[in-house]
Design an enzyme around this catalytic site. Structure first.
Site, PDB file in Angstrom:
ATOM      1  N   ASP A  35      41.375  43.733  36.889  1.00 21.73           N
ATOM      2  CA  ASP A  35      40.331  44.113  37.842  1.00 21.73           C
ATOM      3  C   ASP A  35      39.777  45.507  37.562  1.00 21.73           C
ATOM      4  O   ASP A  35      39.361  46.214  38.477  1.00 21.73           O
ATOM      5  CB  ASP A  35      40.862  44.054  39.295  1.00 21.73           C
ATOM      6  CG  ASP A  35      41.632  42.771  39.538  1.00 21.73           C
ATOM      7  OD1 ASP A  35      41.072  41.704  39.252  1.00 21.73           O
ATOM      8  OD2 ASP A  35      42.790  42.831  39.991  1.00 21.73           O
ATOM      9  N   HIS A  63      35.933  38.004  37.186  1.00 22.83           N
ATOM     10  CA  HIS A  63      35.004  39.061  36.788  1.00 22.83           C
ATOM     11  C   HIS A  63      33.824  39.046  37.748  1.00 22.83           C
ATOM     12  O   HIS A  63      33.149  38.028  37.871  1.00 22.83           O
ATOM     13  CB  HIS A  63      34.484  38.815  35.366  1.00 22.83           C
ATOM     14  CG  HIS A  63      35.505  39.099  34.316  1.00 22.83           C
ATOM     15  ND1 HIS A  63      35.253  38.994  32.976  1.00 22.83           N
ATOM     16  CD2 HIS A  63      36.777  39.511  34.427  1.00 22.83           C
ATOM     17  CE1 HIS A  63      36.345  39.321  32.306  1.00 22.83           C
ATOM     18  NE2 HIS A  63      37.276  39.638  33.167  1.00 22.83           N
TER      19      HIS A  63
HETATM   20  P1  IMP Z   1      49.116  34.199  37.052  1.00 23.76           P
HETATM   21  O1  IMP Z   1      48.296  34.688  35.919  1.00 23.76           O
HETATM   22  O2  IMP Z   1      48.334  33.442  38.091  1.00 23.76           O
HETATM   23  O3  IMP Z   1      50.339  33.454  36.601  1.00 23.76           O
HETATM   24  O4  IMP Z   1      49.675  35.473  37.841  1.00 23.76           O
HETATM   25  C1  IMP Z   1      50.635  36.354  37.272  1.00 23.76           C
HETATM   26  C2  IMP Z   1      50.408  37.788  37.744  1.00 23.76           C
HETATM   27  O5  IMP Z   1      49.239  38.304  37.124  1.00 23.76           O
HETATM   28  C3  IMP Z   1      50.160  37.919  39.243  1.00 23.76           C
HETATM   29  O6  IMP Z   1      50.702  39.145  39.682  1.00 23.76           O
HETATM   30  C4  IMP Z   1      48.648  37.956  39.364  1.00 23.76           C
HETATM   31  O7  IMP Z   1      48.225  38.605  40.529  1.00 23.76           O
HETATM   32  C5  IMP Z   1      48.294  38.734  38.114  1.00 23.76           C
HETATM   33  N1  IMP Z   1      46.961  38.446  37.573  1.00 23.76           N
HETATM   34  C6  IMP Z   1      46.601  37.410  36.804  1.00 23.76           C
HETATM   35  N2  IMP Z   1      45.316  37.506  36.462  1.00 23.76           N
HETATM   36  C7  IMP Z   1      44.843  38.640  36.991  1.00 23.76           C
HETATM   37  C8  IMP Z   1      43.578  39.308  36.949  1.00 23.76           C
HETATM   38  O8  IMP Z   1      42.610  38.879  36.320  1.00 23.76           O
HETATM   39  N3  IMP Z   1      43.497  40.468  37.655  1.00 23.76           N
HETATM   40  C9  IMP Z   1      44.561  40.998  38.313  1.00 23.76           C
HETATM   41  N4  IMP Z   1      45.753  40.414  38.361  1.00 23.76           N
HETATM   42  C10 IMP Z   1      45.900  39.241  37.710  1.00 23.76           C
END
Ligand code: IMP
Length: 453
Positions: A35, A63
């Site tokens: 982010d 995004h």
């Molecule tokens: P997952 O990718 O859904 O398995 O989540 C794993 C970790 O990565 C969690 O803490 C999510 O909040 C974080 N996360 C995954 N993608 C993003 C992103 O694009 N921005 C911020 N956090 C992310």
């Protein structure tokens, strides 16, 4: 609306490795926990490119892009999709929820955005409903355990889909959408496994392979014209003197290997992920731009040494609109961690930085920068990628004076107050990396090109 482009290189011809690479492959990657504002910078840079390529992750990314006076939230589609004439390529390294992808296309088409530039790798893996069930179920079980093991995933099925890829025999790729026999057989195989696992929770309804197969048929027809071998395409584009921008999703500290494991996502989020996630050798990739906020945020669980729980955190969250694009969750907020930033800069070999949301810090009387950690009664200059260690590290801060001026209309480095410039210079000095852009607001114009005197 989603007709394919007809001006692509001949998909039957193979580029010769002996042909010189005259094009350029550059990258934009997030240096923190996601982010950072990559969407805005990619949108700004897109007019210089022929193709924008995603190489990792899936619909967990979010995004936000301000385009033609409207705000768009993209999850799967590369930001380049908003620019007519630019190819938006989803390469092999992604896990793609085909239902979410078609929904995203529909939403854009309803807003009169031409999505004909979408190209989807036949090697990209699919996220299917049973992956989302498993993601939610795992998180639920880990939360019930109450041992602090839940990751706080986005529940988009990302981890289970990458696990399926690693398991191989039951994995389904985008190319399989066009092979009905393989698709049906794989769905049956996958559902057998997943339903056994999901039986752990009596409230979970088993997934029926035939139902999923049928619901995928219109999706397959819709995506058919866009599915191709993106590896050959990308190599051909580079030999045709085209310019490619790789768009990293998630971010460095969430990388499966180099992030704060196990509180990470399941893909290679850094520039190191481009070669395997898109099939483009690292030696072709130059000009890597690392994106970081002027402070830190994190969504989901995991260590965050500079996290704040006071009024400053509240101010940052409200001013920076720090709520998840994908899940709407409030983001955890804190000071900029220069130790982490220097580590991320090193891992990505970032050539330059883009510092986002500097305007959010305006009005804070002082600004703190984490320059080392205290860990086991020792001062440590290194980032600690192990989650348990990092959770025990306390930040050692350097304090700089804040700036009170509203900087949202600053357009050149000279428009910035001296204290804001000093803050930026400290970042450059500590990371040994020049700052290329500074963002002072969500609009495209609210960007300072630090190299344009
Ligand atoms: P997952 O990718 O859904 O398995 O989540 C794993 C970790 O990565 C969690 O803490 C999510 O909040 C974080 N996360 C995954 N993608 C993003 C992103 O694009 N921005 C911020 N956090 C992310």
């Amino acid at each position: 609306m989603t007709k394919p482009r007809t001006d692509l290189p001949d998909s039957a011809a193979a580029p010769s490795p002996a042909d010189p690479v005259t094009g350029h492959a550059n990258a934009v990657v997030g240096l923190q926990w996601g982010d950072e504002g990559k969407g805005k910078i990619i949108d700004l840079l897109t007019p210089n490119y022929d193709a924008i390529v995603r190489y990792n992750g899936g619909a967990n990314a979010g995004h936000s892009v301000q385009f033609a006076g409207k705000r768009f939230a993209l999850h799967l589609l590369p930001s380049g999709i908003l620019h007519p004439g630019v190819l938006a390529i989803i390469a092999n390294g992604l896990v793609v929820d085909p239902f979410a992808l078609v929904k995203e296309l529909d939403t854009l088409n309803q807003q009169n955005i031409d999505t004909s530039g979408l190209i989807l790798s036949d090697r990209a893996h699919l996220v299917l409903p049973y992956h989302q069930t498993q993601d939610a179920l795992r998180e639920q079980l880990l939360t019930k355990d109450d041992t602090g093991r839940a990751i706080g995933t986005t529940k988009r099925g990302i981890g289970p889909a990458y696990a399926e890829k690693a398991n191989r025999s039951s994995a389904i790729r985008a190319g399989d959408l066009l092979r009905p026999d393989t698709l049906r057989e794989r769905l049956e195989h996958a559902c057998r496994f997943h339903n056994t696992l999901h039986a752990l929770d009596p409230d979970t309804t088993p997934h029926d392979p035939e139902t999923i197969f049928r619901s995928l048929q219109p999706i397959a027809e819709r995506l058919r014209p866009h599915i191709t071998d993106t590896t050959y395409l990308l190599h051909q584009l580079l030999r045709d003197n085209k310019r490619i921008l790789f768009e990293g999703a998630n971010a460095t500290l969430l990388d499966i290997d180099h992030g704060t494991f196990p509180f990470v996502t399941s893909s290679s989020t850094t520039a190191l992920g481009i070669p395997s996630g898109a099939g483009i050798p690292g030696k072709h990739i130059t000009d890597i731009l690392g994106i970081a906020k002027a402070y830190s945020t994190r969504v989901g669980a995991g260590p965050f040494p500079t996290e704040l729980h006071d009024d400053t955190a509240h101010t940052i969250r409200e001013r920076g609109r720090e709520y998840g694009t994908t899940t709407g969750r409030p983001r955890r907020c804190g000071w900029l961690d220069l130790v982490a930033l220097r580590y991320s800069t090193m891992i990505n070999a970032a050539d330059a930085l883009s510092i986002m949301l500097l305007d959010v810090l305006s009005g804070l009387p002082e600004l703190k920068l984490c320059i080392a950690y205290e860990f086991n009664n020792q001062r440590i200059d290194r980032f600690l990628p192990d989650a348990t260690d990092l959770a025990r590290a306390t930040p050692i801060y350097e304090t700089l004076p804040g700036f009170s001026e509203d900087i949202t209309s600053a357009r050149t480095p000279d428009d910035l107050p001296a204290n804001a410039r000093a803050y930026l210079q400290r970042i450059e000095h500590f990371t040994g990396t020049p700052i290329r852009f500074v963002s002072v607001g969500p609009d495209r114009e609210q960007t300072i090109d630090m190299q344009r005197a």
